[in-house]
Enzyme design. Sequence first.
Site, PDB file in Angstrom:
ATOM      1  N   ASP A   1       0.891  -1.162   0.000  1.00  0.00           N
ATOM      2  CA  ASP A   1       0.000   0.000   0.000  1.00  0.00           C
ATOM      3  C   ASP A   1       0.925   1.206   0.000  1.00  0.00           C
ATOM      4  OD1 ASP A   1      -1.632   2.161   0.558  1.00  0.00           O
ATOM      5  OD2 ASP A   1      -2.943   1.041   1.902  1.00  0.00           O
ATOM      6  N   HIS A   2       1.006   1.902  -1.118  1.00  0.00           N
ATOM      7  CA  HIS A   2       2.032   2.931  -1.256  1.00  0.00           C
ATOM      8  C   HIS A   2       1.869   4.057  -0.227  1.00  0.00           C
ATOM      9  CE1 HIS A   2      -1.173   4.859  -3.667  1.00  0.00           C
ATOM     10  NE2 HIS A   2      -0.573   5.997  -3.385  1.00  0.00           N
TER      11      HIS A   2
ATOM     12  N   HIS B   1      -6.263   2.581   2.201  1.00  0.00           N
ATOM     13  CA  HIS B   1      -5.487   3.753   2.594  1.00  0.00           C
ATOM     14  C   HIS B   1      -5.962   4.364   3.916  1.00  0.00           C
ATOM     15  CE1 HIS B   1      -3.701   3.284  -1.208  1.00  0.00           C
ATOM     16  NE2 HIS B   1      -4.503   4.046  -1.926  1.00  0.00           N
TER      17      HIS B   1
END
Length: 490
Positions: free
Chosen positions: A174-175, A237
């Site tokens: 998950d960037h 996110h």
Amino acid sequence: MVETTKEPTLIFMFGATGDLASRKLYPALYEIYKKGNEFAVIGLARRQHTHESYRSMVDRALPQGADRRKEFLDRFYYQPLDITEPENFARLKNISDQIDTQYQLNGNRMFYLSLAPRFFGVAARNLKKAGLTETSGWKRLIIEKPFGHNLESAEKLNHDLLEVFDEAEIYRIDHYLGKEMVQNIEALRFANPIFESVWNHRSIANVQITLSETLGVGDRASYYDQTGALLDMVQNHIMQLLTLTAMEPPSRFEPEDIRQEKVKVLKSIRPMSSDAITNQIVRAQYKQGVMPDGTRIGGYHDENNIDSDSDTETFVAARLFIDNYRWTGVPFYIRTGKRLAAKSTEIVIQFKDIPNNPYLYEFNHIGPNLLVIHIQPDEGLSLKLNVKEFGEEGETVPIAMNFSNNVKRQADTHTPDAYERLLSDCLRGDSTNFTRWDEVAFSWSLTDSIVAAWKDIPLDYYEAGTMGPASSDRLLALDGFCWWPLTRME
């Protein structure tokens, strides 16, 4: 802490001709290589390329004037591959064994699956059948989101991967977890007793997490219309930002201890109930409007490849509670949406007022203390305080103490981006900033409860260029609060 090591590695880049690889992965690998990491890369995709044409494609993704360019590009090789054809993987094994020997990579292998999730299991099984996962070194698998579309599909996908890789070898990326200020949340909380001592229900009135976008769906219409804001942003996110904000201090700063505390938060989030759903969540879709720069924007139904009767939400706001001792009674408000008035990701901590505080009655400009963690596009912190204004009248005025990482970024020749940090972590075997399976499972469980509960709620609407529908403001008004504006406080 995880011990930093640099071991030579063979990287298998599935989806090598895709947009993500060109925009993010190749520039990240280039910066990692310059720092002394030894690796070779095999690019894999259905398109036909030679080694030379593939290197030219990678070259175009690198910054202008990049040094050590040729020696970096010489380590890239290409193999056309159809994921669904096992015989392609037999040929891949031959070339990978040759490259491993040529560069003395010791059998260490990293498989990066920048693919549609439906291909994850097929790719993993074919890697195993071809013997590519039987190696004298370590093996690690990186997979991009989305990890399923509900808990059932996620469990099926996870089962398929576990037939080939151990849980400790799977890195779910998950960037957002690679962003500088996201990684700074732990340092802010646990390295500063002034904050940790008040980080609880006795001192905090509410927490607000906002992830807003000014863009529409663009070329992601076919994907987005099947997912919506809840699955696209909240399930991954926003849940990650929430767990980092709310987690307990880990007993040790080791990957598993940190991730265990994040899981405890997810387990403590109060599930959505159909009886109280109208006071817990808002789902809405943008209609035509005017952006702050004056640009007139059409509605969601005007976007290419969107059905005129689509009820997919482009905005979600929710009022969540974490049922543990630290956060009892503290509402966590989250919101995310497209075509909003500002592009911003930030966390606002609103502190409680002092009981029976005479200043509240004597002066007009007393406001709550706020700590704002700016994640993007700004990076930094703002702390809002009340002070006496200079002069005879002595009026109390709000001021803000600001720290901006953008100044440091401008001064540095290079500051690592999220993908560079996360790829580097994986090469070192540090899984701290990757999601563990039970994190994914509990997050999907909460998301599924929302989907099940909101089926009977009518879709709300908001004009493009605003911060969402009035119904999202009413969520906070229930508790006597309001959304704080998305601007750095002056």
